[in-house]
Structure formats: C-alpha cells, structure tokens
Design a protein around this motif. Sequence first.
Motif, mmCIF file in Angstrom:
data_model
loop_
_atom_site.group_PDB
_atom_site.id
_atom_site.type_symbol
_atom_site.label_atom_id
_atom_site.label_comp_id
_atom_site.label_asym_id
_atom_site.label_seq_id
_atom_site.Cartn_x
_atom_site.Cartn_y
_atom_site.Cartn_z
ATOM 1 N N TYR A 38 -21.215 52.509 32.645
ATOM 2 C CA TYR A 38 -22.404 52.657 31.801
ATOM 3 C C TYR A 38 -23.080 51.323 31.516
ATOM 4 O O TYR A 38 -24.292 51.261 31.317
ATOM 5 N N ALA A 86 -27.361 48.829 28.202
ATOM 6 C CA ALA A 86 -27.455 50.204 28.723
ATOM 7 C C ALA A 86 -28.806 50.433 29.350
ATOM 8 O O ALA A 86 -29.831 49.986 28.830
ATOM 9 N N LYS A 90 -28.474 55.964 30.322
ATOM 10 C CA LYS A 90 -27.066 55.826 29.960
ATOM 11 C C LYS A 90 -26.858 55.539 28.474
ATOM 12 O O LYS A 90 -25.729 55.335 28.027
ATOM 13 N N ALA A 123 -24.367 57.732 26.460
ATOM 14 C CA ALA A 123 -22.986 57.494 26.874
ATOM 15 C C ALA A 123 -22.474 56.173 26.332
ATOM 16 O O ALA A 123 -21.315 56.066 25.915
#
Length: 511
Positions: A245, A269, A273, A276
């Motif tokens: 990630y 990120a 993503k 997550a």
Amino acid sequence: MDGPVTTEVDGIPTLLAPTSGGGPVVAGLFFRVGAADETLATAGLTHLVEHLALHRHGVSDLHYNGSTAATHTHFVVSGTAEEVVAYLNGVCASLRDLPVERLATEREILRTEQAGRSRGPNHQLPLWRYGARGYGLASYPEYGTLHLTADAVRAWAATWFTRDNAVLWIASGTVPEGLDLTLPAGRRQPLPEPTSALPVTPAYLTGGSGGVVLDGIVRRSTAAVLFAEVLSRALFTDLRQKGGYSYTADCGYQPRDRDHATLTAFADALPQKQDAVVGGFIDVLARLRAGTIDQAELDSARAKTLKQYEGPDTGAAALPSYALNLLTGHPNLTPDEHRAELDAVTVEDLREVAGELYDSALIQVPGRSVDWAGFTAAPQWSAPVTDPAGTVHRSRASDAVSLAVGPEAVTLVTPSGQITVRYDACAAMRVFPDGARHLIGFDAFVVEVEPTLYAKLTPARMAVIDAAVPAAAVVPMPERDPDEIPQPAARRGGLKGRALGALRSLRPGRG
C-alpha cells in the motif's frame, strides 16, 4: 566506557571526547534558544540572529553551518584546530556585536529560504496540537522577518546568546589554543512550557497530502527509542512489504524537552490505497498497544541501536546529544549505562510506550473519519457565542455568513459554526496596506477581516480592532497584488468548517 570529559571555556560548560586518527577537529556551540521561545509575531528572530552571526565568515572552504530548531540554536564546524578556533571566535565576536547593517538583506534571504523550503507531511500537526505559540510555531511562516528592527534583534541576542545559556562540545582530547568565546553573562533559560489546542486526545484531523501522519508525546526513555524502531519496522512490513500500500512507512523519535519526546509516524498512499493505508496504520498501532509484540521485534531494534557503539569514535559521535542534554537538563548516561538500559527493556515496556503514544496521539488522515478507532475530531470551530457583541457585517457572498466586530473579539458566524479570536488572545494580526486584518488566535483559529467581503466594514470599525489588539502582536504585511485581494464569489449557502483555503473569499479555519 566513560562519557565525555567536562571542562569550561570562558565560562561556557565544555564537553570533550577524543577521536582516533588524524581527521579534522569537529566542534559545536549550542544555545538554549529556538523558535518555540518566540511569539508568532516575532517568529524568525532566532534564525535572524543565527544568520547575522555567520555573515562575516562569508565564502570559505571551511565546513561550517548554523541551525535553529524549536529549543536550541547550533553553530557547528569541522576543520583544523586553527580553523575551528577562528570560526568559534568569529561567531562569538559577531554575537557580541551583530552586523545589523545586514538586517534588511538577511531578512530577504530568510524569506527566500522559507519560500523554497519543502514542508514535511507533519507540518500542520504542531499548530493543531499546541496552537499558535511555543512548539506550535513550527507550522507557521517566520512573520518576524517582515518587520523586526535592529534593536529587537540586538536585545534578543543579548538575552539569549549568553555564556550562561550555552554549551560547547569539541571532538578532541584537549581544548584548542586561542579560543576566545567571551559572551555577556546571562542565565540558563528554561524550556518553553507546552501549550495545548486539543481538548482531548487521541484526536484526528482530515486533509493533508494523502498519506497518514501521526504524532504523540511520550516520556523520554530508552524504551521509547526502541519502540520507535519497532513501530517503524512494523509499519514498513505491513504497509509496504505485505500489503504493497505504501512506499514510505516510518517512525522517528525526537526529544521535545527535558522529560518528553515526540514520536512521529508516517505512511504515504496513492488515492486508491488510502483506505487500506489508514486501516493498516491503525491496526499496527492497535497491535502494539495490545502488547502483541514478538521478542524478535524487540531484539532486532535493540541490535540496531547497539551498533552505534561498534565504531572507534563512539564517544565523539555522541557529543552533540550529550551537549544538548546538558543544555536542557536531561540526565546523560555513560555508554555502559545506556547499554545496560537497552538490555533491560522488555516487551511490556514497549507496550507501555504504545499506550502513551495512543493516549496522546494526533493523527491526520486523508478525508475520512477515524472515530471508529477511538479518535475524537479536533475542534473545527470555536465555542459558540449566542449573540456575538459588536456590530454585525453581512457577507457579500452569503446571506448565511456574517462577521461581528466587538469590543473584545471578532467572530465569524457561519451555518456550520463560529470562529472567534479574542484581542487579548491574539497571537498575531497581519495588517495589510489595503485595509485587511487577519487575526490568528493562540488556539490557531483565524478570522480574516476583509473589507471587500463584508458590508459596512468601515475604517472606523477597523480602527476598533487596531486599538484593541496588542501592539506586540501586529505584523505589517507587504502590499498585495490587486489579484490577491479577495472579492466576493458567487453567493453561497453554507461553509465547511475547515475550509483552509477551499473558498478563497470566505476562509475560516486554522493556519
């Protein structure tokens, strides 16, 4: 293995530790003054003194530098013994008689430096945690560089850059001959008291660059240093190696004052993503807080930390940290004492640090609530005032928005909430030649009083503000380009509390 030798040079406590071989002499002079000792209106004052103190060295092959941090200023040099002596003597001579004829030029240099400086992912957290003073000033521009006078700079140097507020360290077995570090007498200045703009923690705010950044305040300890390494490895393993990630996932430990340190963790990120990364980040923190830490994780962190004692000149390498501890009153450990503490840290000790981090945590996440993880939203608005005192000025952009100019405060009223800045709690007021006044409260909330945006905001009403805000908080701003002066946008119904630039014409929030 013993710690450094302590002596004194011209009344300045001095730490010595020899190096092996015939390398350069390295030395540093610390002063217990930094950005957190300033006010928002004078921010940059210490940085200005640092630049002026170094000006006379000019262009040189000598390796030297100066730096200003939250609680200290550091002049460091590497070279022959003669070069080190010349540098340190020159710094102290300049501090005794600052070249203030350079003030205007150095102010421009600092503003240019500031404009080109990259801001880290955690640059907003200090102002949300501490407000617009003390340790929170790290989030702000150096407003003092716009207006500080030669007298103000001289007075600051005379108060803070004294022999009693300094510590010298030299990576050498002896003090080089010829040092003249004569400085005025003073006193060892206490560290700034932490302020708070957070009613409760753990807390969260939304926004930022798309990644997740968290900081927390923990007691300074060997266990906390090891925990930062364990958390860093856990984030890297879960978010990069396993999940894929994040590219960068890390945690750092930074002493804040005598007894406390700041732990800062970050994971970047991509937009797709972000959910997550937020979930994985909080899961890692929850696992460590629950004490689910393998002995192998602790052992790996301990082994990495112990490597600092494998080199031949470990005593000399530790001199800056020893000197800074002496300056701030934090106990110094000998290398043997530090090794013993490292050996004694247990998994349970790490769990306790994880609890301290969580209990004091402030996390910034990309556009989503994390109340499900026990975090409370940081304040978006000031405490509501039922009927703000003073004259009410309707927004030219929205019937639902108004500005109250009263005898004690200005209040921006929107459908979502209110922002109030009291004059007696005004950290800085930016004063623009076109008539605008931007008030920043100690709690970091901002009310921008723009005559172009509110009805009947006459010079007489602006004079009420000018008369009430303390003169020490006033920051004269340069003239704005006409395109920079806000104009009423298309009329709007409501506003989001933390606009932070989202609406150019109506912009409540902190900053």
